[in-house]
Design a protein around this motif. Sequence first.
Motif, mmCIF file in Angstrom:
data_model
loop_
_atom_site.group_PDB
_atom_site.id
_atom_site.type_symbol
_atom_site.label_atom_id
_atom_site.label_comp_id
_atom_site.label_asym_id
_atom_site.label_seq_id
_atom_site.Cartn_x
_atom_site.Cartn_y
_atom_site.Cartn_z
ATOM 1 N N MET A 1 1.257 8.781 -10.617
ATOM 2 C CA MET A 1 2.566 8.882 -9.992
ATOM 3 C C MET A 1 3.087 7.501 -9.611
ATOM 4 O O MET A 1 4.262 7.243 -9.580
ATOM 5 C CB MET A 1 2.464 9.758 -8.734
ATOM 6 N N HIS A 2 2.152 6.596 -9.333
ATOM 7 C CA HIS A 2 2.594 5.258 -8.969
ATOM 8 C C HIS A 2 3.287 4.579 -10.145
ATOM 9 O O HIS A 2 4.258 3.870 -9.981
ATOM 10 C CB HIS A 2 1.407 4.432 -8.487
ATOM 11 N N THR A 3 2.775 4.855 -11.338
ATOM 12 C CA THR A 3 3.416 4.254 -12.511
ATOM 13 C C THR A 3 4.817 4.831 -12.683
ATOM 14 O O THR A 3 5.752 4.115 -13.011
ATOM 15 C CB THR A 3 2.586 4.528 -13.783
ATOM 16 N N ASP A 4 4.962 6.120 -12.402
ATOM 17 C CA ASP A 4 6.280 6.753 -12.461
ATOM 18 C C ASP A 4 7.279 6.012 -11.588
ATOM 19 O O ASP A 4 8.382 5.692 -12.008
ATOM 20 C CB ASP A 4 6.200 8.197 -11.948
ATOM 21 N N ALA A 5 6.823 5.740 -10.342
ATOM 22 C CA ALA A 5 7.726 5.103 -9.395
ATOM 23 C C ALA A 5 8.183 3.751 -9.920
ATOM 24 O O ALA A 5 9.344 3.369 -9.777
ATOM 25 C CB ALA A 5 7.037 4.936 -8.045
ATOM 26 N N ARG A 123 8.558 10.238 1.038
ATOM 27 C CA ARG A 123 7.698 9.375 0.211
ATOM 28 C C ARG A 123 6.229 9.468 0.612
ATOM 29 O O ARG A 123 5.386 8.791 -0.004
ATOM 30 C CB ARG A 123 8.148 7.896 0.286
ATOM 31 N N PHE A 124 5.908 10.270 1.626
ATOM 32 C CA PHE A 124 4.522 10.346 2.115
ATOM 33 C C PHE A 124 3.510 10.502 0.988
ATOM 34 O O PHE A 124 2.554 9.737 0.887
ATOM 35 C CB PHE A 124 4.367 11.528 3.074
ATOM 36 N N ALA A 125 3.730 11.511 0.142
ATOM 37 C CA ALA A 125 2.722 11.819 -0.871
ATOM 38 C C ALA A 125 2.692 10.773 -1.982
ATOM 39 O O ALA A 125 1.762 10.743 -2.775
ATOM 40 C CB ALA A 125 2.986 13.206 -1.457
ATOM 41 N N HIS A 126 3.707 9.922 -2.042
ATOM 42 C CA HIS A 126 3.818 8.987 -3.153
ATOM 43 C C HIS A 126 3.471 7.560 -2.750
ATOM 44 O O HIS A 126 3.566 6.650 -3.563
ATOM 45 C CB HIS A 126 5.244 9.006 -3.714
ATOM 46 N N SER A 127 3.145 7.354 -1.471
ATOM 47 C CA SER A 127 2.870 5.976 -1.067
ATOM 48 C C SER A 127 1.490 5.909 -0.435
ATOM 49 O O SER A 127 0.938 6.921 -0.008
ATOM 50 C CB SER A 127 3.933 5.504 -0.073
ATOM 51 N N SER A 128 0.937 4.703 -0.355
ATOM 52 C CA SER A 128 -0.401 4.584 0.211
ATOM 53 C C SER A 128 -0.314 4.806 1.719
ATOM 54 O O SER A 128 0.580 4.275 2.377
ATOM 55 C CB SER A 128 -0.978 3.204 -0.087
#
Lengths: 275, 267
Positions: A1-5, A123-128
């Motif tokens: 998902m990080h690459t998606d962002a 963005r909780f689930a998508h960030s560290s």
Amino acid sequence: MHTDARRVEAGDIPASTSWPVELKSVSVTYPNGTKALQDVSLRIEPGEMVSIVGLSGSGKSTLIRTINGLVQATDGTVTVGPHEITGLSGRRLREARGHIGMIFQGFNLAERTDVFHNVLVGRFAHSSPFRTLLGLPTKADRELALRALDSVGMLEKVWARANALSGGQKQRVAIARALTQQPSIMLADEPVASLDPPTAHGVMRDLRRINGERGLTVLINIHLMDLARQYTTRMIGLRDGAVVYDGPAGAATDADFEQIYGRPIQSDDTLDARA
Amino acid sequence: MTTGELAVPARPTNRFRTALIVAAFVAFTVATCIPAIGGIDLDVGAIVRNWRNGAGKMLQLLQPNFAFLPRTWAPMLETLQMALVGAVASAIVSVPITLWAASPTNPNSWTRITVRTLVNIVRSVPDLVFATVLVAMVGVGALPGVLTLFLFNIGIVVKLVSEAIDSSDHGYMEAGHAAGGTQLQINRVTALPQTWPLFANQWLYTLELNVRISAILGIVGAGGIGRILDERRAFYAYGDVSVIILEILVVVILIEIMSNLLRKRLV
Ligand SMILES: Nc1ncnc2c1ncn2[C@@H]1O[C@H](COP(=O)(O)OP(=O)(O)O)[C@@H](O)[C@H]1O
Ligand SMILES: [Mg+2]
């Protein structure tokens, strides 16, 4: 998902893909013995705009909550896009939820927090977690939050505290919070039940626009028949936790609604009669 | 309006509550009137017999010896330092412990019950007992005083704020969970700003309390103005004692005024 962002930041892919939802013989019995859903099976295609109608207590909230796992199905399976929600827990459930946006009747904003940080919740689930703890969102997260606010016309309120907003503005911020997730499906639990009629129409239009422009799958719990007819294309009727209607929304007749409700139509079943 | 008999439903009676009130009343009467089972033996006659003695002391107290004032500055400063250091240290530590002790911010019942039990144990120990034990452990001075205040404050802040969090509305947490957040993320970004005024209120309150309590703590050897108060009393220097009491009064009132001003700006 990080690459998606990262790719979104570079602007070379659409924000998200739209997901189907499939329920197979789903039942929910609450710990106190209430049977809220009984053997519900249905499939919703990507990009559909669906309303779930029924009287209070018919199981609408329970149904929509099984889709993101806020309520666990006692029986059957719930599949959303690539995720079988009923088999997930912990980190993998949170990851799946990161792609499922949800808005609520009571808006569920942190009232003493400003609009910007309320929206960043998306963005909780998508960030560290580390970044979240330090209060340092990435540039990409910041950008997503601001774009989402802009898309619902709330950018100018970005630094206002949530408790300084009107009901309609709060629901728009809540929509922005869900959009910031770059969701693949959007759930709405009675999103206009706390709003006055003009504002309610505004929020329903926002949801229809999100469905139209992004092709996002949208599921809306609603108990008002005129809004269901006007803004959604497919309608699922619930009575006592079972599906009693599934068909086009616009063509649903008063008789169909009476069958779903199990009683004659009343004036407070429509929004405009109340106005 | 219609006339005629109103069908008012019978008001439910609460037998249990009535019984409880009667029982409490009986227990109170028994406990205070019967010395044999631990009642209080109030000797009103003693007050009359000692009246002359007491009146003399009162006269001395009414003549404060202001020449003594300069010697109280240093101990008073130490008291204020103890109060502040205890309040600040406990304020910092109280945040994570409070979030652990409240159910919306900590769904894990095992850790929650453990933290609550520990805090309740700390709370049930009287502050003078803490001070006495700590003086024996780390020696006479400000350190045992600060440690006492620290423990005492943690008990107050954690209990009051975690109960306030328990009883408040937290729909925003549901939104955080629905978005796939961890409890830690939700607490940091939404619960903390939401509960910050509750914390700030209790922190100011502990600061007020600390000034009052640390005046007493010196009596068991835990530093500050209380130590010199105890010393002057032992010398029967009631003029000095009276100055110290006045000074404590003024300082406590000043702190209270300040914290009330701060409190208004917080909400
Ligand atoms: N957490 C819960 N515990 C026990 N019963 C519940 C809970 N939530 C809902 N119910 C019950 O389940 C049934 C369906 O409720 P719900 O899904 O909220 O319906 P709706 O959203 O259509 O009003 C109702 O009878 C309700 O009382
Ligand atoms: Mg509901």
